[in-house]
Design a protein around this motif. Structure first.
Motif, mmCIF file in Angstrom:
data_model
loop_
_atom_site.group_PDB
_atom_site.id
_atom_site.type_symbol
_atom_site.label_atom_id
_atom_site.label_comp_id
_atom_site.label_asym_id
_atom_site.label_seq_id
_atom_site.Cartn_x
_atom_site.Cartn_y
_atom_site.Cartn_z
ATOM 1 N N VAL A 23 0.860 -1.189 0.000
ATOM 2 C CA VAL A 23 0.000 0.000 0.000
ATOM 3 C C VAL A 23 0.898 1.243 0.000
ATOM 4 N N LYS A 24 0.712 2.103 -0.983
ATOM 5 C CA LYS A 24 1.520 3.331 -1.057
ATOM 6 C C LYS A 24 1.247 4.183 0.169
ATOM 7 N N ALA A 25 2.257 4.939 0.603
ATOM 8 C CA ALA A 25 2.111 5.725 1.832
ATOM 9 C C ALA A 25 0.918 6.682 1.755
ATOM 10 N N ASP A 26 0.727 7.338 0.608
ATOM 11 C CA ASP A 26 -0.394 8.298 0.558
ATOM 12 C C ASP A 26 -1.747 7.587 0.550
ATOM 13 N N THR A 27 -1.797 6.390 -0.004
ATOM 14 C CA THR A 27 -3.050 5.608 0.055
ATOM 15 C C THR A 27 -3.313 5.166 1.498
ATOM 16 N N PHE A 28 -2.272 4.769 2.194
ATOM 17 C CA PHE A 28 -2.382 4.406 3.620
ATOM 18 C C PHE A 28 -2.982 5.574 4.401
ATOM 19 N N GLU A 46 5.716 9.160 4.767
ATOM 20 C CA GLU A 46 6.751 8.153 4.441
ATOM 21 C C GLU A 46 7.548 7.755 5.684
ATOM 22 N N ASP A 47 7.590 8.658 6.676
ATOM 23 C CA ASP A 47 8.354 8.346 7.889
ATOM 24 C C ASP A 47 7.780 7.134 8.628
ATOM 25 N N LEU A 48 6.495 6.857 8.411
ATOM 26 C CA LEU A 48 5.899 5.681 9.072
ATOM 27 C C LEU A 48 6.455 4.385 8.485
ATOM 28 N N TYR A 51 11.684 1.294 9.807
ATOM 29 C CA TYR A 51 11.791 0.298 10.877
ATOM 30 C C TYR A 51 13.099 -0.398 10.625
ATOM 31 N N ASP A 52 13.641 -1.093 11.624
ATOM 32 C CA ASP A 52 14.861 -1.816 11.277
ATOM 33 C C ASP A 52 14.854 -3.267 11.715
ATOM 34 N N ASN A 53 13.654 -3.797 11.956
ATOM 35 C CA ASN A 53 13.568 -5.246 12.131
ATOM 36 C C ASN A 53 12.146 -5.699 11.804
ATOM 37 N N LEU A 54 11.979 -7.023 11.703
ATOM 38 C CA LEU A 54 10.701 -7.574 11.250
ATOM 39 C C LEU A 54 9.573 -7.276 12.239
ATOM 40 N N VAL A 55 9.870 -7.339 13.534
ATOM 41 C CA VAL A 55 8.818 -7.147 14.540
ATOM 42 C C VAL A 55 8.247 -5.725 14.456
ATOM 43 N N ASP A 56 9.126 -4.726 14.342
ATOM 44 C CA ASP A 56 8.656 -3.338 14.204
ATOM 45 C C ASP A 56 7.898 -3.148 12.889
ATOM 46 N N PHE A 57 8.438 -3.762 11.856
ATOM 47 C CA PHE A 57 7.789 -3.695 10.545
ATOM 48 C C PHE A 57 6.360 -4.240 10.625
ATOM 49 N N LEU A 58 6.198 -5.382 11.292
ATOM 50 C CA LEU A 58 4.888 -6.042 11.325
ATOM 51 C C LEU A 58 3.845 -5.207 12.064
ATOM 52 N N GLN A 59 4.295 -4.356 12.993
ATOM 53 C CA GLN A 59 3.341 -3.472 13.681
ATOM 54 C C GLN A 59 2.743 -2.459 12.707
ATOM 55 N N ILE A 60 3.586 -1.893 11.860
ATOM 56 C CA ILE A 60 3.079 -0.931 10.868
ATOM 57 C C ILE A 60 2.241 -1.668 9.811
ATOM 58 N N TYR A 61 2.727 -2.837 9.430
ATOM 59 C CA TYR A 61 2.006 -3.673 8.447
ATOM 60 C C TYR A 61 0.572 -3.921 8.929
ATOM 61 N N GLN A 284 10.483 0.626 0.099
ATOM 62 C CA GLN A 284 10.956 1.610 -0.895
ATOM 63 C C GLN A 284 11.561 0.927 -2.132
ATOM 64 N N THR A 285 10.824 -0.023 -2.695
ATOM 65 C CA THR A 285 11.396 -0.717 -3.850
ATOM 66 C C THR A 285 10.335 -1.080 -4.883
ATOM 67 N N ASP A 286 10.778 -1.694 -5.977
ATOM 68 C CA ASP A 286 9.874 -2.328 -6.944
ATOM 69 C C ASP A 286 10.639 -3.502 -7.560
ATOM 70 N N LEU A 287 9.941 -4.312 -8.380
ATOM 71 C CA LEU A 287 10.545 -5.567 -8.839
ATOM 72 C C LEU A 287 11.796 -5.332 -9.691
ATOM 73 N N ALA A 288 11.747 -4.342 -10.575
ATOM 74 C CA ALA A 288 12.929 -4.069 -11.415
ATOM 75 C C ALA A 288 14.101 -3.620 -10.542
ATOM 76 N N LYS A 289 13.781 -2.810 -9.526
ATOM 77 C CA LYS A 289 14.843 -2.314 -8.643
ATOM 78 C C LYS A 289 15.534 -3.454 -7.892
ATOM 79 N N GLU A 290 14.771 -4.477 -7.505
ATOM 80 C CA GLU A 290 15.380 -5.612 -6.795
ATOM 81 C C GLU A 290 16.377 -6.347 -7.698
ATOM 82 N N TYR A 291 16.037 -6.512 -8.970
ATOM 83 C CA TYR A 291 16.978 -7.138 -9.920
ATOM 84 C C TYR A 291 18.218 -6.257 -10.101
ATOM 85 N N ARG A 292 17.968 -4.947 -10.217
ATOM 86 C CA ARG A 292 19.086 -4.015 -10.438
ATOM 87 C C ARG A 292 20.025 -4.015 -9.237
#
Ligand code: HPA
Ligand code: ZN
Length: 348
Positions: A23-28, A46-48, A51-61, A284-292
């Motif tokens: 979900v894009k930040a502005d849609t969120f 975007e500041d939301l 996070y720097d670990n999975l547990v913190d990430f999952l709270q925002i998720y 902050q990514t997309d599929l092409a960026k992951e390959y790059r």
């Protein structure tokens, strides 16, 4: 043709993407306001997404998921997530969604699937992107809850709702207890995958294969701790859906350039890897960026990136004849891209 253009043009499938993580930040922000969901303090929305670990990430998720309430909301986030994949040159998507967090907010499965499935149809009509849905079990909840999940999900099983996954925090919640749930899903004709070896040990990868009978492994990095298991996964052609930015942000493997980064060692060992995004806007990514990113940090040549893209088709849950047809057309396209890359007129 520079690497950015090449990775975008590369025909590829996305097999590891979480809807609420897409979900894009502005849609969120828009949905949270519309549905009265309280957000933590922020300067920029975007500041939301920091996070720097999975547990913190999952709270925002979970907070993002809580902001999605009616069928139109589900339609909106699904349509935008699929458009994002198409814009990065994705040709096919299998994506996860976490119904239990919505169920806890009192939303019916009819509402969720209604909006979602309509958006999948609309994406196919509007921009030709075929997609398949993989409802995923939150492993942090009880086994009883996961049986209830199955009872609610199985009536929606179709050519679009094709399998189940297992996600959330793996380290305290190993796969083994979910065996009876996976057995039941398999009997009902569901395809099977699970997050394993992301935070938990190699034994979780083995248990996901042996007990849950999964066909592929999501993440799987810690398989590298068990050379015998690595050899077996190569022999059995098990695909691992790896997510480079996700490792950098959510795990302790922060540097993709190091020789001991697991994606590097998995690749060198000869495991079958599929490159995916996990949660594109949240990371902050997309599929092409992951390959790059992989190409740049691991000095992979374009042929290797193209072979990874072909792995994504191999590991997809499409029927064999579609895969054969697509493999022929993707390979021809790739040959053209590689030739164009060699042409000095297109260089850089
Ligand atoms: N791991 C577990 N659960 C998740 C992830 C992940 O990488 N992304 C979204 N939910
Ligand atoms: Zn994931």
């Amino acid at each position: 043709m520079n690497l950015e253009q090449f990775t975008k043009a590369l025909p590829k499938a996305e097999l590891h993407l979480h809807l609420a993580g897409s979900v894009k930040a502005d849609t969120f922000l828009k949905l949270a306001r519309k549905n009265g969901v309280a957000l933590p303090e922020f300067d920029k929305i975007e500041d939301l997404y920091r996070y720097d670990n999975l547990v913190d990430f999952l709270q925002i998720y979970d907070l993002v998921a809580r902001s999605v309430v009616d069928a139109d909301d589900f339609h909106l986030i699904t349509y935008e997530a699929l458009a994002h994949v198409a814009n990065a040159g994705g040709r096919y998507v299998e994506f996860f969604f976490s119904p239990q967090v919505h169920q806890d907010a009192g939303i019916s499965y009819q509402t969720m699937f209604g909006g979602l499935l309509k958006a999948m149809d609309d994406a196919e009509t509007d921009f030709g992107l075929m997609s398949r849905l993989i409802p995923a079990i939150n492993r942090e909840l009880t086994i009883e809850r996961s049986f209830e999940f199955l009872d609610l999900v199985l009536p929606f099983r179709s050519d679009k709702v094709i399998g189940i996954g297992l996600d959330y925090d793996e380290e305290p919640f190993p796969p083994a207890p979910f065996k009876p749930v996976y057995d039941k899903a398999k009997k009902a004709g569901m395809r099977l995958t699970a997050h394993a070896g992301e935070g938990g040990p190699a034994a979780n990868v083995r248990d996901a294969l042996d007990l849950l009978s999964v066909e592929r492994i999501d993440h799987g990095y810690r398989v590298m701790e068990d050379p015998e298991l690595v050899a077996r996964c190569i022999a059995e052609d098990i695909a691992f859906t790896v997510c480079p930015s996700s490792t950098v942000i959510l795990t302790h493997w922060r540097d993709l350039t190091t020789a001991d980064h697991p994606i590097r060692t998995m690749l060198d060992a000869g495991l079958k890897l599929v490159v995916d995004t996990d949660d594109p806007p949240m990371l902050q990514t997309d599929l092409a960026k992951e390959y790059r990113l992989l190409g740049e940090t691991m000095s992979l040549d374009r042929r290797t990136l193209a072979d990874l893209a072909l792995n994504s088709l191999d590991a997809a849950w499409l029927d064999d004849s579609t895969k054969r047809d697509w493999r022929a057309s993707w390979s021809a396209e790739i040959d053209g891209l590689l030739t164009a890359s060699e042409d000095p007129a297109y260089s850089n």
